[in-house]
Structures are given as structure tokens and as C-alpha cells.
Write a protein that holds these residues in place. Structure first.
Motif, short mmCIF file in Angstrom:
data_model
loop_
_atom_site.label_atom_id
_atom_site.label_comp_id
_atom_site.label_asym_id
_atom_site.label_seq_id
_atom_site.Cartn_x
_atom_site.Cartn_y
_atom_site.Cartn_z
N GLN A 390 0.87 -1.17 0.00
CA GLN A 390 0.00 0.00 0.00
C GLN A 390 0.91 1.22 0.00
O GLN A 390 1.85 1.30 0.78
N VAL A 391 0.63 2.17 -0.88
CA VAL A 391 1.48 3.35 -1.00
C VAL A 391 0.62 4.60 -0.84
O VAL A 391 -0.40 4.76 -1.52
N ASP A 392 1.04 5.48 0.08
CA ASP A 392 0.39 6.78 0.27
C ASP A 392 1.28 7.85 -0.34
O ASP A 392 2.46 7.98 0.03
N PHE A 393 0.71 8.61 -1.30
CA PHE A 393 1.44 9.68 -1.98
C PHE A 393 0.92 11.03 -1.51
O PHE A 393 -0.28 11.21 -1.32
N ARG A 394 1.84 11.98 -1.37
CA ARG A 394 1.43 13.36 -1.06
C ARG A 394 1.45 14.19 -2.34
O ARG A 394 2.46 14.23 -3.04
N ASP A 395 0.32 14.84 -2.60
CA ASP A 395 0.24 15.71 -3.77
C ASP A 395 1.07 16.97 -3.53
O ASP A 395 0.96 17.61 -2.48
N GLY A 396 1.90 17.32 -4.49
CA GLY A 396 2.82 18.44 -4.32
C GLY A 396 2.14 19.78 -4.13
O GLY A 396 2.63 20.65 -3.41
N GLU A 397 1.00 19.99 -4.77
CA GLU A 397 0.33 21.29 -4.71
C GLU A 397 -0.65 21.39 -3.54
O GLU A 397 -0.62 22.35 -2.78
N SER A 398 -1.51 20.41 -3.41
CA SER A 398 -2.55 20.49 -2.38
C SER A 398 -2.11 19.89 -1.04
O SER A 398 -2.77 20.10 -0.03
N SER A 399 -1.01 19.13 -1.05
CA SER A 399 -0.52 18.43 0.15
C SER A 399 -1.49 17.36 0.65
O SER A 399 -1.35 16.89 1.78
N LYS A 400 -2.46 17.00 -0.18
CA LYS A 400 -3.37 15.92 0.20
C LYS A 400 -2.74 14.57 -0.11
O LYS A 400 -1.95 14.44 -1.04
N TRP A 401 -3.12 13.58 0.67
CA TRP A 401 -2.57 12.24 0.51
C TRP A 401 -3.54 11.36 -0.27
O TRP A 401 -4.74 11.36 -0.02
N THR A 402 -3.00 10.62 -1.23
CA THR A 402 -3.79 9.64 -1.99
C THR A 402 -3.18 8.26 -1.78
O THR A 402 -2.00 8.14 -1.43
N ARG A 403 -3.96 7.25 -2.04
CA ARG A 403 -3.52 5.88 -1.74
C ARG A 403 -3.72 4.97 -2.94
O ARG A 403 -4.73 5.04 -3.64
N LYS A 404 -2.74 4.08 -3.15
CA LYS A 404 -2.82 3.08 -4.21
C LYS A 404 -2.29 1.75 -3.67
O LYS A 404 -1.50 1.72 -2.72
N TYR A 405 -2.72 0.67 -4.32
CA TYR A 405 -2.31 -0.67 -3.90
C TYR A 405 -1.58 -1.37 -5.05
O TYR A 405 -1.91 -1.18 -6.23
N TYR A 406 -0.60 -2.20 -4.69
CA TYR A 406 0.24 -2.86 -5.69
C TYR A 406 0.41 -4.33 -5.32
O TYR A 406 0.52 -4.69 -4.15
N GLY A 407 0.45 -5.15 -6.38
CA GLY A 407 0.65 -6.58 -6.19
C GLY A 407 2.08 -7.00 -6.43
O GLY A 407 2.99 -6.17 -6.59
N LEU A 408 2.28 -8.30 -6.51
CA LEU A 408 3.63 -8.86 -6.60
C LEU A 408 4.35 -8.45 -7.87
O LEU A 408 5.55 -8.18 -7.87
N GLN A 409 3.63 -8.38 -8.99
CA GLN A 409 4.25 -8.08 -10.28
C GLN A 409 4.27 -6.59 -10.61
O GLN A 409 4.92 -6.17 -11.57
N ASP A 410 3.56 -5.79 -9.84
CA ASP A 410 3.45 -4.36 -10.15
C ASP A 410 4.73 -3.61 -9.82
O ASP A 410 5.51 -4.02 -8.94
N LYS A 411 4.92 -2.50 -10.52
CA LYS A 411 6.05 -1.62 -10.25
C LYS A 411 5.57 -0.46 -9.37
O LYS A 411 4.66 0.27 -9.73
N ILE A 412 6.20 -0.33 -8.22
CA ILE A 412 5.84 0.73 -7.28
C ILE A 412 6.66 1.97 -7.62
O ILE A 412 7.88 1.97 -7.48
N PRO A 413 6.02 3.04 -8.08
CA PRO A 413 6.79 4.21 -8.52
C PRO A 413 7.33 5.04 -7.36
O PRO A 413 6.68 5.19 -6.33
N LEU A 414 8.52 5.57 -7.56
CA LEU A 414 9.10 6.53 -6.64
C LEU A 414 9.22 7.89 -7.31
O LEU A 414 9.96 8.75 -6.85
N VAL A 415 8.48 8.09 -8.38
CA VAL A 415 8.62 9.28 -9.22
C VAL A 415 8.33 10.55 -8.44
O VAL A 415 9.08 11.53 -8.49
#
Length: 451
Positions: A390-415
Motif C-alpha cells: 500500500q502506497v500513500d502519496f502526497r500531492d505536491g500542490e494540495s498536500s493531500k494524501w492519496t492511496r494506491k495498492y500494488y501486487g507482486l508483479q506491479d512496479k511501485i513508482p518513486l517518481v
């Protein structure tokens, strides 16, 4: 006519009077049935055999039930018993907890089965002989040979056989434990899904049970407060509920200064986290945890992402006021740490490995406090046993947090956090398997050389 009427009146009165007397005198059959709980047909047979002698009939019924119970118990002993109840009995300085299993939840709700649970728990606490030991564990065989609290000529195995004959299912005395406490300790117990049964009110029963003993440090705490805290504490431990830390910090510990924590932590053999004035020891990390983190770190390092520093596992994260200091599984920062620096206040990515025992704490308290750090852009929670993230991302402009889920084969971005990096759980697990196999082969070769 008057005489005839009086004659009828007298006879009717006599008849009613005799009927009332007869109805107030219970028959031997009803007495025996109520006293033993056996079926009407068995009670009738026993009374016929002993000419309505209730005592002899009762003894014969018990003997027959015992024999039939043992016979049925022998036939059913190979059947799986995955249901059942936990029973807890406490007194002033000790407690007994037992686990009794049956085949179905239906029997677990049966009064006969619940009486057995209560009987075994009470027998265990009565039969304990050595109070010098804090904990005494009993397996199935040890429990079965204990004498019954009601009839010491019978063992708990005999009582269990009677229950098997009554409920018609396999019943197992799974295990038990005695908990003894000292004068300065407090004993607490809790049963989750507690069953209320008037016939077993000396025994607390439920699907799950917990026993806790702890020492009182603050002498100003009242007995009423202790009772309330003890009950809540044992409940919190059993259900892994979150208020456990609040209970401890309000009633057991006293707050300390941050500088005191920092001085003590440098010399401590065990790591601790600092939670707004209170310190808590962390359990030792498993070797698989460290191996996973090393592979995680290696995967990030291979990508050679610019201006990204992988911080060692012993580097702590400090939040703004109120100050919380945590040990993450791994963290990334854009800042270079000094050689003697053990704490960072500016992480950009935090990675936490989740286990069943840490899940509630990390996803609630830790996550909330992490998100108060202004520099933090991403939190990655990984469940190694489930192979999901489970990955929580912070939006750069609004500072709000969004959430996404990833499985074994998925690529988890650090962009969003550090550039064009990414994580792939499959690669990490594959590397771990290879390393573990390599270690096994090395160990086997070393063992062969010794031989």
C-alpha cells in the motif's frame, strides 16, 4: 335432595383435595430426571430395576453413562475438534486458563459442554501444588490425569468422557496454564465473546482469552483504577487494540525528557521509540526482516537515483512537535547525514514492513505522525507474508494524501518523491529465495567438512 347435594359436594371436595396432594408430590421419575439430566427412558429403566429407589437408580445411571461415554470417546477420538471455548478462573493470587475443543460451534453453546469447561478450569486451579513458579503449563495428558474438583476418585478424563457421551461429539482437553502472582503484582483476565451462563458463573468463557500480570509503579493509583486498567489492558492485548499505549502511558510510566531518551538510547542494548514523552521497547527484528530490507535497499541503490540517500535501519525519524521518534524499516532522504547523526527530520520516503502484530500501530498512530513531516512525499507499506503493498502519496500542490495498492508483479513508482525510481516486489522475493538457498548450501557444505 339436600343430603344428596351434600354428598356430592363432600366427594368432589375430597377428590380435589386428593388431586392437589398428588400434584404436589413429584414422582420418582421426575425427581431422577431433574437430578441427573438423563433421558426419560433411561431414568424409567433405572427406577424399574431398583424398585423406585432414586439413589440406587442414580448411581446405576452414572456408571452406565461413564461406560458409554468412554466407549463413545474412544470411537470419536480421531475426529477433528476445531471449535470450543477458553475458560478462565481467578482468585486472589493465581489464575487458571484452559482450552477445551469440540467439533462444532453448536456443541460449544451446549450447557453440558460449558459446564465441562468450568469444571476443568476450577479443577486446575484447585489442584495446583507449586505456587513458587510464575507459570505452569499443562498439555492434554497432564490435564486429563488431574483429579476432579467434585469427586477426587475421578479424573478429568472421566468427566470429559461423560460429556462426550452427553453431547455426542469428540471433546479434547487441549491445554491449560496456571498463572501465579506475587504481592506487588496485579492480575487481569479477559474473554472475548464472553458467554453468560448462570451455572458456570465462577468461570469466564469465550472464544479467546488473555491473562496479564503487571507491577504497579505509581503508588497513588487506586484499587478501583487498577481494576479498570487491568481489565482494559488484558482486553487490548488480546484484541491488539490501539488504546494499549494510552493505558500504559497514563498509569504506568512517567514522562521523560527527550534529552534523557537520547542519552539512554545510545547505551541501550534494545531499541526504543519515543512517543511524546514516553518510551517503548521494540521487539527484536527477525532475520527475514533484515534480509528483506537489505534486498529492498540494494534494488534502490542499483538504480543510481541522483540526490537520493538510503538511510541505515538504525536511523530514526523525528516528527515536529509533539515529538515522536520512530524506527522505520527503511527511509530515503535528499539530505546527507553526518557521521554521528542518528536522527533525521527530513525523510522523503519511508518504507515500513507490516506484520500481524505491528499492523494496527503502524497504519494508525505511526502513519498519522509520519504525515506531519513536511518533507515526506511517500510512505510505502509492504506485507511480506501477503506479497502486497500500500502506497500513500502526497500531492505536491494540495498536500493531500492519496492511496494506491500494488501486487507482486506491479512496479511501485518513486517518481513523485525522488525521481524515476521504482520497486518490484517480485525481484526482492526472488533475491531472498536465492540468498536463503545459497546460505543453506553453504551450511550443508560446512557440515559435510566437519563430518
Amino acid at each position: 335432595m339436600l343430603v344428596w347435594r351434600r354428598f356430592i359436594h363432600i366427594n368432589v371436595s375430597r377428590y380435589l383435595s386428593q388431586s392437589a396432594v398428588a400434584s404436589n408430590s413429584p414422582s420418582p421419575l421426575s425427581v431422577l430426571r431433574k437430578k441427573t439430566g438423563y433421558s426419560l427412558s433411561h431414568c424409567r429403566t433405572a427406577l424399574q430395576q431398583f424398585n423406585d429407589n432414586i439413589e440406587q437408580a442414580e448411581a446405576w445411571l452414572h456408571q452406565r453413562a461413564q461406560a458409554e461415554g468412554w466407549s463413545r470417546a474412544t470411537k470419536l477420538q480421531s475426529r477433528a475438534a476445531s471449535q470450543g471455548l477458553i475458560g478462565i478462573v481467578t482468585n486472589a493470587d493465581s489464575a487458571a486458563m484452559v482450552e477445551i475443543n469440540c467439533e462444532t460451534d453448536f456443541v460449544a453453546k451446549n450447557e453440558k459442554f460449558q459446564q465441562l469447561v468450568s469444571h476443568v478450569a476450577n479443577s486446575l486451579i484447585v489442584n495446583q501444588k507449586d505456587k513458587s513458579k510464575e507459570k505452569i503449563f499443562y498439555d492434554k495428558d497432564a490435564l486429563s490425569t488431574l483429579p476432579s474438583v467434585d469427586d477426587r476418585s475421578k479424573t478429568l478424563a472421566d468427566i470429559t468422557a461423560l460429556c462426550v457421551g452427553s453431547v455426542g461429539e469428540n471433546v479434547i482437553l487441549r491445554r491449560g496454564v496456571i498463572f501465579n502472582i506475587k504481592n506487588n503484582q496485579i492480575l487481569a483476565s479477559y474473554c472475548h465473546g464472553q458467554i453468560n451462563n448462570a451455572s458456570t458463573d465462577t468461570c469466564r468463557m469465550g472464544k479467546y482469552g488473555a491473562l496479564v500480570n503487571y507491577s504497579q509503579i505509581d503508588s497513588t493509583i487506586t484499587n478501583d483504577s487498577n481494576d479498570e486498567n487491568a481489565s482494559t489492558l488484558s482486553s487490548a492485548i488480546l484484541t491488539r487494540s490501539y488504546p494499549l499505549r494510552t493505558i500504559c502511558q497514563n498509569n504506568i510510566q512517567k514522562p521523560i525528557e527527550l534529552s534523557t531518551y537520547l542519552d539512554q538510547e545510545d547505551e541501550a542494548s534494545q531499541i526504543h521509540e519515543y512517543l511524546n514523552g514516553y518510551i517503548y521497547a521494540l521487539p527484536s527484528r527477525e532475520s527475514t526482516h533484515d534480509l528483506f530490507v537489505k534486498n529492498l535497499s540494494a534494488q534502490i541503490e542499483q538504480q543510481q537515483i541522483k540526490n537520493v540517500h538510503i538511510l541505515p535501519m538504525d536511523i530514526r525519524i523525528q516528527t515536529p512537535d509533539p515529538i515522536y521518534i520512530y524506527y522505520p524499516s527503511l527511509s530515503l532522504s535528499n539530505q546527507t547525514l553526518k557521521a554521528d547523526q542518528a536522527i533525521t527530520r527530513e525523510p522523503v520516503v519511508i518504507i515500513e514492513l507490516i506484520t500481524p502484530t505491528t499492523e494496527r500501530f503502524i497504519l494508525h498512530e505511526k502513519s498519522i505522525n509520519y504525515k506531519r513531516i513536511p518533507s515526506l512525499k511517500e510512505i510505502i507499506y509492504i506485507w511480506p507474508n501477503l506479497k502486497i503493498a500500500q502506497v500513500d502519496f502526497r500531492d505536491g500542490e494540495s498536500s493531500k494524501w492519496t492511496r494506491k495498492y500494488y501486487g507482486l508483479q506491479d512496479k511501485i513508482p518513486l517518481v513523485q518523491a525522488i525521481g524515476n525510481g521504482e520497486l518490484v516486489l517480485t525481484d526482492i522475493f526472488n533475491n531472498m529465495v536465492s540468498q536463503m538457498l545459497s546460505f543453506i548450501f553453504q551450511y550443508m557444505n560446512h557440515f559435510d567438512k566437519i563430518k
